[in-house]
Write a protein that holds these residues in place. Structure first.
Motif, short mmCIF file in Angstrom:
data_model
loop_
_atom_site.label_atom_id
_atom_site.label_comp_id
_atom_site.label_asym_id
_atom_site.label_seq_id
_atom_site.Cartn_x
_atom_site.Cartn_y
_atom_site.Cartn_z
N TRP A 184 -19.55 1.59 4.33
CA TRP A 184 -19.27 2.85 3.61
C TRP A 184 -18.12 3.60 4.26
CZ3 TRP A 184 -20.38 2.82 -1.05
CH2 TRP A 184 -21.60 2.30 -1.53
N GLN A 185 -18.08 3.54 5.62
CA GLN A 185 -17.02 4.25 6.33
C GLN A 185 -15.66 3.66 5.96
OE1 GLN A 185 -18.10 4.28 10.40
NE2 GLN A 185 -17.59 6.45 10.65
N ALA A 186 -15.58 2.33 6.00
CA ALA A 186 -14.32 1.67 5.68
C ALA A 186 -13.91 1.98 4.25
CB ALA A 186 -14.46 0.17 5.89
N GLN A 187 -14.92 2.00 3.38
CA GLN A 187 -14.66 2.29 1.97
C GLN A 187 -14.12 3.72 1.82
OE1 GLN A 187 -15.96 0.00 -0.87
NE2 GLN A 187 -14.21 1.14 -1.64
N ASN A 188 -14.76 4.66 2.53
CA ASN A 188 -14.31 6.06 2.45
C ASN A 188 -12.91 6.23 3.01
OD1 ASN A 188 -16.59 6.96 1.22
ND2 ASN A 188 -17.64 7.53 3.12
N THR A 189 -12.64 5.54 4.15
CA THR A 189 -11.31 5.64 4.77
C THR A 189 -10.24 5.17 3.79
OG1 THR A 189 -12.37 5.14 6.87
CG2 THR A 189 -9.97 5.02 6.81
N LEU A 190 -10.54 4.03 3.14
CA LEU A 190 -9.57 3.49 2.17
C LEU A 190 -9.36 4.47 1.02
CD1 LEU A 190 -7.74 1.27 1.10
CD2 LEU A 190 -9.74 0.22 0.03
N ASN A 191 -10.47 5.04 0.53
CA ASN A 191 -10.35 6.00 -0.58
C ASN A 191 -9.46 7.17 -0.17
OD1 ASN A 191 -11.96 4.44 -2.15
ND2 ASN A 191 -13.82 5.69 -1.92
N ALA A 192 -9.73 7.71 1.04
CA ALA A 192 -8.96 8.86 1.51
C ALA A 192 -7.49 8.49 1.64
CB ALA A 192 -9.52 9.34 2.83
N ALA A 193 -7.20 7.29 2.21
CA ALA A 193 -5.82 6.84 2.39
C ALA A 193 -5.12 6.70 1.04
CB ALA A 193 -5.80 5.51 3.14
N GLN A 194 -5.90 6.20 0.05
CA GLN A 194 -5.31 6.02 -1.28
C GLN A 194 -4.98 7.38 -1.91
OE1 GLN A 194 -8.34 3.54 -2.94
NE2 GLN A 194 -7.02 1.73 -2.99
N VAL A 195 -5.89 8.34 -1.72
CA VAL A 195 -5.66 9.67 -2.27
C VAL A 195 -4.43 10.28 -1.61
CG1 VAL A 195 -6.56 12.03 -2.38
CG2 VAL A 195 -8.04 10.09 -2.96
N ALA A 196 -4.35 10.17 -0.26
CA ALA A 196 -3.24 10.75 0.49
C ALA A 196 -1.92 10.11 0.05
CB ALA A 196 -3.47 10.56 1.98
N ALA A 197 -1.89 8.79 -0.04
CA ALA A 197 -0.67 8.09 -0.44
C ALA A 197 -0.26 8.50 -1.84
CB ALA A 197 -0.90 6.57 -0.36
N GLY A 198 -1.26 8.68 -2.70
CA GLY A 198 -0.98 9.10 -4.07
C GLY A 198 -0.31 10.47 -4.10
N ARG A 199 -0.82 11.35 -3.24
CA ARG A 199 -0.26 12.70 -3.20
C ARG A 199 1.20 12.67 -2.74
NH1 ARG A 199 -4.59 15.47 -0.80
NH2 ARG A 199 -3.62 14.90 1.18
N VAL A 200 1.45 11.90 -1.62
CA VAL A 200 2.81 11.78 -1.08
C VAL A 200 3.73 11.18 -2.15
CG1 VAL A 200 4.25 10.69 0.67
CG2 VAL A 200 2.01 11.59 1.29
N ARG A 201 3.22 10.17 -2.87
CA ARG A 201 4.04 9.50 -3.88
C ARG A 201 4.48 10.50 -4.96
NH1 ARG A 201 0.63 5.20 -4.52
NH2 ARG A 201 1.44 4.16 -2.67
N GLU A 202 3.51 11.34 -5.35
CA GLU A 202 3.83 12.36 -6.36
C GLU A 202 4.90 13.32 -5.85
OE1 GLU A 202 0.65 14.84 -8.22
OE2 GLU A 202 -0.27 12.85 -8.48
N GLU A 203 4.69 13.80 -4.61
CA GLU A 203 5.65 14.73 -4.00
C GLU A 203 7.02 14.08 -3.91
OE1 GLU A 203 4.39 16.40 -0.24
OE2 GLU A 203 2.38 16.80 -1.06
N LEU A 204 7.02 12.80 -3.53
CA LEU A 204 8.29 12.08 -3.37
C LEU A 204 9.02 11.99 -4.71
CD1 LEU A 204 10.17 10.38 -1.56
CD2 LEU A 204 8.85 8.37 -2.26
N SER A 205 8.26 11.74 -5.76
CA SER A 205 8.90 11.61 -7.08
C SER A 205 9.53 12.93 -7.51
CB SER A 205 7.84 11.11 -8.08
OG SER A 205 7.92 11.80 -9.27
N VAL A 206 8.81 14.04 -7.22
CA VAL A 206 9.37 15.37 -7.52
C VAL A 206 10.63 15.60 -6.68
CG1 VAL A 206 8.97 17.85 -7.39
CG2 VAL A 206 7.16 16.33 -8.23
N ALA A 207 10.54 15.28 -5.36
CA ALA A 207 11.64 15.52 -4.43
C ALA A 207 12.86 14.68 -4.80
CB ALA A 207 11.19 15.22 -3.00
N ALA A 208 12.60 13.45 -5.29
CA ALA A 208 13.70 12.56 -5.66
C ALA A 208 14.47 13.14 -6.84
CB ALA A 208 13.14 11.17 -6.01
N THR A 209 13.74 13.66 -7.82
CA THR A 209 14.39 14.28 -8.97
C THR A 209 15.24 15.49 -8.53
OG1 THR A 209 12.38 13.71 -10.15
CG2 THR A 209 13.96 15.09 -11.31
#
Ligand SMILES: [Zn+2]
Ligand SMILES: [Zn+2]
Length: 317
Positions: free
Chosen positions: A66-91
């Motif tokens: 469960w811990q590994a699963q939660n860590t992956l979920n959190a990492a995915q959420v964080a990466a998703g957020r950065v990706r969104e910010e990056l797309s805005v910043a790139a524009t």
């Protein structure tokens, strides 16, 4: 009560009301049987699915998974957020760069726009660095989860199998318990029928009702479990069983209703030839098969029917 015209083999006659009451008896017996079937369900111990799960998956594995699963979920959420910010910043960066380039070409100096362009560039590059880190974190979390997930999946499959086996074992036990009730009931009913018939009892209909109820009960049980255990061949099993039961019924009825003694007595009563059933009137010989139907009485010397128990003229046996 008006006796019905149907004569039983034993000479017992049942009225229509008695038959209806016997049918009611069958229904009420079935109600009781259903109650017993339900009660029997409580006899065998139900399989403990959670215990099976606990036996295969240790607390350590569960928490690690469960811990590994939660860590992956959190990492995915964080990466998703950065990706969104990056797309805005790139524009933003592309827009500011174009703005700055156009003004440069025209030779206009605008420090505010230049500052905005530089800030957009800094933000874009910072986020590009961050997305690299976030993706590396996500990848490492995925790598850490993978062996645990595989182990988890294999164990879940094993657990599912074992739970299924436990369930089948439970259903078998239930089936055996119910059979241990239903089969003796039918045997007792048949025994009672034999006993009452041998005694020529007027209450033979009780045993008949009991046999009907016990048979229906058993049929229900067999069809219920044939469906459960023989899922693939249930239809064929029901077809074979039903055919066999109906054949047995026909054989029994034949033996009962078309018993030679019974047929013979019926024919004599109807004034037919006892041998072939042709209308015989008071003929000495059957016009159809030639059987001798009348012979001289040893008591009075007159002609009497061959198969009659008593001479109709002098009561000689
Ligand atoms: Zn004849
Ligand atoms: Zn006679």
């Amino acid at each position: 009560m008006r006796p019905s015209s149907n004569e039983e083999n034993s000479g017992i006659e049942f009225s229509r009301v008695e038959r209806i009451l016997a049918l009611g008896m069958v229904l009420f017996l079935l109600v009781g049987g259903a109650w017993v079937f339900n009660r029997i369900q409580r006899l065998p111990a139900r399989p403990d699915y959670h215990a099976i799960e606990r036996r295969h998956i240790s607390a350590e594995l569960q928490s690690a998974y469960w811990q590994a699963q939660n860590t992956l979920n959190a990492a995915q959420v964080a990466a998703g957020r950065v990706r969104e910010e990056l797309s805005v910043a790139a524009t933003e960066y592309e827009f500011r760069r174009e703005e700055f380039r156009v003004m440069n070409e025209r030779g206009i100096l605008d420090p505010v726009r230049e500052q905005a362009y530089k800030e957009a560039l800094t933000t874009f590059e910072r986020l590009r660095g961050e997305i690299g880190v976030a993706m590396a974190v996500e990848e490492s979390a995925r790598t850490r989860l993978q062996p645990l997930a595989e182990q988890w999946k294999a164990l879940q499959a094993k657990i599912g199998e074992e739970q299924h086996r436990a369930n089948v074992a439970f259903e078998w036990q239930l089936f055996v318990f119910r059979m241990l009730y239903a089969v003796p009931v039918l045997a007792l009913a048949l025994l009672l029928f034999q006993l009452l018939r041998r005694r020529g009892s007027t209450y033979l209909i009780f045993a008949t009702a009991l046999i009907a109820a016990a048979t229906l009960q058993l049929l229900y049980l067999v069809s219920l479990y044939s469906w459960h255990f023989l899922r693939d061949v249930a239809q064929v099993a029901i077809a074979i069983l039903g055919t066999v039961m109906c054949m047995a019924g026909i054989v029994m009825i034949r033996r009962y209703w078309f018993h030679p003694e019974r047929v013979l007595r019926t024919r004599v009563r109807r004034g037919q030839c006892f041998s072939c059933g042709a209308p015989a009137e008071n003929n000495v010989y059957c016009p159809a098969c030639g059987e001798e139907l009348q012979k001289r009485c040893l008591g009075c010397g007159q002609n009497r029917p061959v198969k009659a128990a008593f001479c109709p003229h002098c009561r000689y046996q």
